[in-house]
Each structure stands twice: as structure tokens, then as C-alpha cells.
Design a protein around this motif. Sequence first.
Motif, PDB file in Angstrom:
ATOM      1  N   GLU A 104       1.573  -0.878  -2.719  1.00 33.53           N
ATOM      2  CA  GLU A 104       0.944  -0.814  -4.055  1.00 33.53           C
ATOM      3  C   GLU A 104      -0.205  -1.825  -4.171  1.00 33.53           C
ATOM      4  OE1 GLU A 104       4.021  -1.811  -3.470  1.00 33.53           O
ATOM      5  OE2 GLU A 104       4.572  -3.593  -4.654  1.00 33.53           O
ATOM      6  N   TRP A 105      -0.251  -2.812  -3.274  1.00 30.37           N
ATOM      7  CA  TRP A 105      -1.348  -3.775  -3.294  1.00 30.37           C
ATOM      8  C   TRP A 105      -2.565  -3.240  -2.552  1.00 30.37           C
ATOM      9  CZ3 TRP A 105      -1.075  -8.336  -6.026  1.00 30.37           C
ATOM     10  CH2 TRP A 105       0.204  -8.737  -6.460  1.00 30.37           C
ATOM     11  N   ALA A 106      -2.411  -2.183  -1.792  1.00 34.15           N
ATOM     12  CA  ALA A 106      -3.519  -1.651  -0.981  1.00 34.15           C
ATOM     13  C   ALA A 106      -4.189  -0.491  -1.697  1.00 34.15           C
ATOM     14  CB  ALA A 106      -2.991  -1.181   0.374  1.00 34.15           C
ATOM     15  N   SER A 107      -5.413  -0.187  -1.301  1.00 35.01           N
ATOM     16  CA  SER A 107      -6.058   1.029  -1.778  1.00 35.01           C
ATOM     17  C   SER A 107      -5.355   2.212  -1.098  1.00 35.01           C
ATOM     18  CB  SER A 107      -7.529   1.016  -1.382  1.00 35.01           C
ATOM     19  OG  SER A 107      -7.637   1.045   0.028  1.00 35.01           O
ATOM     20  N   PRO A 108      -5.346   3.393  -1.738  1.00 33.02           N
ATOM     21  CA  PRO A 108      -4.728   4.567  -1.101  1.00 33.02           C
ATOM     22  C   PRO A 108      -5.354   4.842   0.265  1.00 33.02           C
ATOM     23  CG  PRO A 108      -5.263   5.038  -3.404  1.00 33.02           C
ATOM     24  CD  PRO A 108      -5.861   3.703  -3.094  1.00 33.02           C
TER      25      PRO A 108
ATOM     26  N   ASP B 135      19.843   1.050  -4.011  1.00 35.49           N
ATOM     27  CA  ASP B 135      19.705   0.104  -5.127  1.00 35.49           C
ATOM     28  C   ASP B 135      18.260   0.044  -5.624  1.00 35.49           C
ATOM     29  OD1 ASP B 135      22.367  -0.407  -5.027  1.00 35.49           O
ATOM     30  OD2 ASP B 135      22.199  -2.347  -4.015  1.00 35.49           O
ATOM     31  N   ILE B 136      17.334   0.131  -4.675  1.00 37.17           N
ATOM     32  CA  ILE B 136      15.914   0.105  -5.058  1.00 37.17           C
ATOM     33  C   ILE B 136      15.576   1.357  -5.873  1.00 37.17           C
ATOM     34  CG2 ILE B 136      13.568   0.355  -4.127  1.00 37.17           C
ATOM     35  CD1 ILE B 136      14.549  -1.528  -1.813  1.00 37.17           C
ATOM     36  N   VAL B 160       8.298   1.036  -6.620  1.00 39.09           N
ATOM     37  CA  VAL B 160       9.662   1.393  -6.211  1.00 39.09           C
ATOM     38  C   VAL B 160       9.648   2.224  -4.931  1.00 39.09           C
ATOM     39  CG1 VAL B 160      11.693   2.750  -6.876  1.00 39.09           C
ATOM     40  CG2 VAL B 160      10.551   1.282  -8.570  1.00 39.09           C
ATOM     41  N   GLU B 161       8.797   3.224  -4.902  1.00 36.50           N
ATOM     42  CA  GLU B 161       8.874   4.177  -3.793  1.00 36.50           C
ATOM     43  C   GLU B 161       8.358   3.599  -2.471  1.00 36.50           C
ATOM     44  OE1 GLU B 161       9.232   7.981  -4.156  1.00 36.50           O
ATOM     45  OE2 GLU B 161       9.076   8.192  -6.335  1.00 36.50           O
ATOM     46  N   PHE B 162       7.386   2.714  -2.520  1.00 37.08           N
ATOM     47  CA  PHE B 162       6.919   2.104  -1.269  1.00 37.08           C
ATOM     48  C   PHE B 162       8.014   1.232  -0.674  1.00 37.08           C
ATOM     49  CE2 PHE B 162       2.414   2.665  -2.974  1.00 37.08           C
ATOM     50  CZ  PHE B 162       2.170   3.758  -2.158  1.00 37.08           C
ATOM     51  N   LYS B 163       8.747   0.535  -1.561  1.00 42.30           N
ATOM     52  CA  LYS B 163       9.838  -0.286  -1.035  1.00 42.30           C
ATOM     53  C   LYS B 163      10.906   0.613  -0.387  1.00 42.30           C
ATOM     54  CE  LYS B 163       8.591  -3.956  -3.576  1.00 42.30           C
ATOM     55  NZ  LYS B 163       7.357  -3.164  -3.371  1.00 42.30           N
ATOM     56  N   ALA B 164      11.284   1.661  -1.103  1.00 43.52           N
ATOM     57  CA  ALA B 164      12.285   2.585  -0.559  1.00 43.52           C
ATOM     58  C   ALA B 164      11.790   3.193   0.754  1.00 43.52           C
ATOM     59  CB  ALA B 164      12.584   3.681  -1.573  1.00 43.52           C
ATOM     60  N   PHE B 165      10.506   3.461   0.820  1.00 49.11           N
ATOM     61  CA  PHE B 165       9.914   4.047   2.031  1.00 49.11           C
ATOM     62  C   PHE B 165      10.051   3.096   3.228  1.00 49.11           C
ATOM     63  CE2 PHE B 165       5.782   4.141   4.446  1.00 49.11           C
ATOM     64  CZ  PHE B 165       6.133   5.183   5.277  1.00 49.11           C
ATOM     65  N   ALA B 166       9.789   1.812   2.996  1.00 50.27           N
ATOM     66  CA  ALA B 166       9.940   0.840   4.089  1.00 50.27           C
ATOM     67  C   ALA B 166      11.378   0.882   4.633  1.00 50.27           C
ATOM     68  CB  ALA B 166       9.586  -0.562   3.609  1.00 50.27           C
ATOM     69  N   TYR B 167      12.340   0.963   3.721  1.00 53.65           N
ATOM     70  CA  TYR B 167      13.743   1.030   4.153  1.00 53.65           C
ATOM     71  C   TYR B 167      14.037   2.329   4.883  1.00 53.65           C
ATOM     72  CZ  TYR B 167      14.845  -3.361   2.022  1.00 53.65           C
ATOM     73  OH  TYR B 167      14.881  -4.699   1.752  1.00 53.65           O
ATOM     74  N   SER B 168      13.385   3.433   4.497  1.00 52.51           N
ATOM     75  CA  SER B 168      13.558   4.689   5.236  1.00 52.51           C
ATOM     76  C   SER B 168      13.240   4.490   6.716  1.00 52.51           C
ATOM     77  CB  SER B 168      12.610   5.773   4.710  1.00 52.51           C
ATOM     78  OG  SER B 168      12.988   6.181   3.442  1.00 52.51           O
ATOM     79  N   GLY B 169      12.210   3.685   6.973  1.00 57.35           N
ATOM     80  CA  GLY B 169      11.827   3.418   8.357  1.00 57.35           C
ATOM     81  C   GLY B 169      12.923   2.684   9.106  1.00 57.35           C
TER      82      GLY B 169
END
Lengths: 206, 206
Positions: A104-108, B135-136, B160-169
Amino acid sequence: MSLRMALLALLAAQPMTGFDAMRQFDASVGYLWQAPHTQIYPELRKLEVAGLVQGQEVPRGEHARKRRYSLTEAGREQLRAWVEEVEEPRRERDPTRLKAAYFEWASPQAARAQLEAHARYHRDALASYEKQREDILARRVPLLLARLERTPPGEQDGVVEFKAFAYSGFIARARAEVEWAQEGLRLLDRLHKERSEGEAAEQPGA
Amino acid sequence: MSLRMALLALLAAQPMTGFDAMRQFDASVGYLWQAPHTQIYPELRKLEVAGLVQGQEVPRGEHARKRRYSLTEAGREQLRAWVEEVEEPRRERDPTRLKAAYFEWASPQAARAQLEAHARYHRDALASYEKQREDILARRVPLLLARLERTPPGEQDGVVEFKAFAYSGFIARARAEVEWAQEGLRLLDRLHKERSEGEAAEQPGA
């Protein structure tokens, strides 16, 4: 420690000079344990001082000499002891994963470029690991053949299959990474679409 | 560099003392970037010297004081610049993988113990990553809620979704490792069986 063991494993296939070790490293154990060439010569010398390999001067062309290293019995013992010892698994630390958690801190555009680079890298790695695994199973790798010549027939299948097995691990990992990056690209599309729709809904007259 | 960014990302959720940062680190960004506690205090002080966080003395109980750190605008900029920059993917170096390629040097018991440890470790990691991801997504993580309070509504889904995405990895990776270890255990069984049958065939009268 691991580079040291990677070099002992390399020399277990056949005696070689520092130059050969460097060349062969990249085409074999270097897949399993990447190391810069600059570390290989000094490490070979340390192994010789420690008595784990033995250096021998051999002619190079008509006038020069080169040093050829072979594994000693102590080196073989050390390699055996290292493989025998159970390695503590470690938590992965991948900067790309950390970065992805804060996209979310980066540009798309930057997030997309990161994920595309990740997919590309692991797709290439996947192809190279699959090729290497096939060559090992087909016993087409010269260094592996040299190693098999020094291995009793009853143990040759193990030598081949354990190597192929290590590559299976890389292959599974690379595949997971490619899929993860693709999941991320779909997520970016979805968030971008939701954002655009949200903005359109806020400006019904636009 | 990555620990520094992990701490900036942590403080982006809310200002905290060194003690809180240590405690919160393990329950959040420490999953993504493991670091020993001993590195956190010194790194916070370096961040303050660099002007990326600002320290402020606040009371601790009736008589003592503690230092609370908050992200500065320069810190926010640095975090943004870091996430924006495409990270070069790196080749994996996992000693277990290297060892597995040379399991013919180990006893079957040691190879089995190594693979069982690997499966166990990644099975536990898988469970913990799955829990964290749930939980995220359910927005049950206090630090995430603090972060969301400081985020405009239109951008909260992304956080929320970027954090969940990192965990998917991590989840995909852990799953691949568990399967790889299981493949290895089956290989050990097969080689052991072939070896026993080979020995039995050599001694038909035994």
C-alpha cells in the motif's frame, strides 16, 4: 560452513584444479549453494591447510604448473559428519515478501513491476532446475558420471536420486513463487478496479 | 536494510516504546522478517539519529521515564521509497537442500531424521501462517486495527489484503516444503527396499 561442504562434495566427484572447481561449481553444486567465484580459491586453500583436501602440483602446458586438489580421507569424514548432522530449519527471510506486505506504500506500477520481476525470475529458475533434474535422472551430467564411477553399483541409484530430489524441492518452490506472484497481480487488478468503481460511485454525475 | 524498513513499517501502525516495538515485532512484522530482539533497540536509536523516527520521553509509572518512538515524515518517505524500489530476486540457499543432494553420505536414519524435522518445522510454520492470515483478513489483529485507523477508508482494503497476500506466499512455500520432505521420506523407503531386495537376491540360499 556450507560452502566448505559444497566444495568437499564437488571434489568427491573427482580431483580438480581451482580453475576446474570454479567452472564445475556453477554447473553443479552452485545451483544448490550459490557462492561468488572469489570465495572458491581461498576456501580451497583453507581446506588444504585443514587437511581436508590434498593439493598436488601438476603440469599446465609445457612450462607452467597448476595445483590439483583431491579429497582426503579426513575430508570424506568431515563431509559424512556434516550430512549426518540434522540441520536446524530456518525461517525464510525474503525482502520481496516483506515488501509485498506493505505494497500500500508503493505505486500500483511499482508493485506490479516487483511481482512481474518475481514471476519472471522464478519462471526462469524453474526451467533451469527442471532441465538440471532431467539431466541428472538421464545421467547426462559429466561430473555425476565421474562420481558414479567411484561409487559401488548398489549405491549409484541413491547418488542419482538424492540429487534429483534436491532439485524437486527447488522446482516446487519456484512453482509456488510463480503462482504467488500471479495471485498478487490479480489482487492488484482487483483493488485497482474496486478503487476506480469507488471513485466513480462518489462522482455519479461525472 | 530490511530490519530498518520492518521497524519503520511497524511504527507506521502506531507510535511505540522500544519495549512495545520488541513485543509487537514478534506478533506482526517479525513473521515476515525475523530478527533477534537485541537488534531492535540499537536500530531504533539509529533510526532516531537518522531522523526517520522521533523519540519522546514519556512517564513510565510514577517515577521512571521511557522513550516512545513515532515515524517522522522523512521515515514515511524512506519507507515509501524502499517499497517503491523493485527488489532483485535472489537464489535460495538452504543448507537442508544442499545436504539432501548428498544424502548418500548419511545413514538412512540421519536422512530420515532430517526430513522429519523439515516436515515438522514447515507443518508448524504452515499452521501459524494460516492462523495469522485468517486473523488479518478477519481484522482481528490489534496492530492492524491501529494502522487502519490512520488509513483513509478507500485504502483500508489494500492494507489488509497485501498483508494477507504476503502470508499466502509463506503458506504456499511451507506447503511445498512439507510435500518435498514427504517425497524424500518415500524415496528413502524405496531405496531401502531396493537395497534389501538386491542384497537378498545376492544371497539366494540365505
